[in-house]
Design an enzyme around this catalytic site. Sequence first.
Site, PDB file in Angstrom:
ATOM      1  N   ASP A 128      56.148 101.916  37.220  1.00  0.00           N
ATOM      2  CA  ASP A 128      56.970 101.398  36.115  1.00  0.00           C
ATOM      3  C   ASP A 128      56.068 101.496  34.877  1.00  0.00           C
ATOM      4  OD1 ASP A 128      59.693  99.875  35.642  1.00  0.00           O
ATOM      5  OD2 ASP A 128      58.243  98.734  34.503  1.00  0.00           O
ATOM      6  N   LYS A 179      60.171  93.650  42.410  1.00  0.00           N
ATOM      7  CA  LYS A 179      59.381  94.158  41.282  1.00  0.00           C
ATOM      8  C   LYS A 179      58.057  93.430  41.305  1.00  0.00           C
ATOM      9  CE  LYS A 179      60.030  97.064  37.854  1.00  0.00           C
ATOM     10  NZ  LYS A 179      61.010  98.161  37.753  1.00  0.00           N
TER      11      LYS A 179
END
Length: 445
Positions: A164, A124
């Site tokens: 995201d 991430k």
Amino acid sequence: MKASEVMADLRSRFPGETEYLQAVEEVLGSIEEVYNEYPEFEKYNLVERLCLPDRILSFRVSWVDDQGRVRNNMGYRVQHSNAIGPYKGGIRFHASVNQSILKFLAFEQTFKNALTTLAMGGAKGGSDFSPRGKSDMEVMRFCQAFVAELWRQLGPDTDVPAGDIGVGAREVGYMFGMYKKMSREFTGTFTGKGLDFGGSLIRPEATGYGNVYFLEQMLATRGLTLEGKRVAISGSGNVATYTAKKLLELGAKVVTMSDSNGTIYVPDGLTTEQLDYIFELKNLYRGRISEFAEHYPCEYYPNTRPWKLASFDIAMPSATQNELDGSDAEALLAGGCIAVSEGANMPSTPEAVKAFIDACILYAPGKAANAGGVSVSGLEMAQNAQKLSWTAEEVDRQLRRIMSDIHAQCERYGRVDDEYINYVKGANTAGFMKVARAMMAQGIL
Ligand code: NDP
Ligand code: 2IT
């Protein structure tokens, strides 16, 4: 080290990283049973290795705003594990982003990706840059500066970012463009790309649709369907809007949507036309959900989350982490809520999760329920590698198959008795076992 010792160790090494510690504790609490069946895990200190990210890159991102001022943000990429495939996971641009949040997200992503049946490791990244209120040109300059620093760490078989919070098609397009320029290669190194340059059909829809497919499977275990169910959704971004779209198609009523400023409540459920307006409001004008209540007069609650506003059959938190706490969970349960399916990552606090499990309702943690997004990212990588594009029907068919496979894995490891499946235990154990087996086979790295 035993699982319980690992937790104490991480607490003392990373004090203050609350989100990361919260995510690790939830997984370690679920895997104790299988862990004890494999003494070799302890010998190889597997759990501690699996909880610590492979590496964390952090860097300054300097860019020039429209007024000619130099602005500085922090950028990060947490490459958690590539035990079962290249690092894979989204990029988040939001003022709240810090290392703890990205470590939790990369850790969760590793188990989520293991559940998808596809070959993807976990990662991430992101920045404390917020695209809200910035011009397109500012967003572009920021994305270019971010990738100018990060691009050497990426690659189609190395690390493949996606979107995201705060990162959608626009931001992925700018980041992909810069990556292509720096690397001098046109590869599938980002997913969620535009359809004209390698993006997959159904990727924008995939997280929301996948969550609804998973929910349908959960309801079916109790002989229930979505028809007529009153569903509370939080958020009004990518995940929330496509969740609402699929719910409407399947005859459910979407009675709330929200953003960080407040919640709209529509007791009879949104119409298709009203939902189309929300898509337009959010995607074209980047507006606020309060504007919906001005356009279609309805109840609007500033600075309020949906969960206590009314009684709901189903809750689908789809905004951000820790947005549903213990008292929200009690209110949902008191109102007769039968299912909670998480579109966001870790939206329920540990107290809320405990309340749902104690009440034996259908409760799906994000790493199972929202895995449809990264699954179609995996399908985008496969299409890019083949230099082919599949039809929407083909991608949707594979998405349904994957969500149903994830449900089966949760059932296999999480079935408690004839009546109840503990999806938290099921998802954590299934994800853990796959990554653990791969790590054991590959030696101490
Ligand atoms: P978007 O940026 O498209 O939308 C985010 C939504 O959540 C907006 O409505 C936003 O409101 C709201 N929100 C964000 N932060 C907060 C906050 N701190 N408090 C209250 N509301 C907030 O993001 P996505 O829809 O892509 O992501 C939503 C969630 O789903 C995240 O948890 C993400 O990690 C998860 N997820 C996303 C996937 C994807 O493919 N995109 C895949 C799997 C999970 P506002 O506009 O006011 O900021
Ligand atoms: O949390 C997630 O799974 C995502 N943001 C999607 C990641 C991806 O690589 O598609």
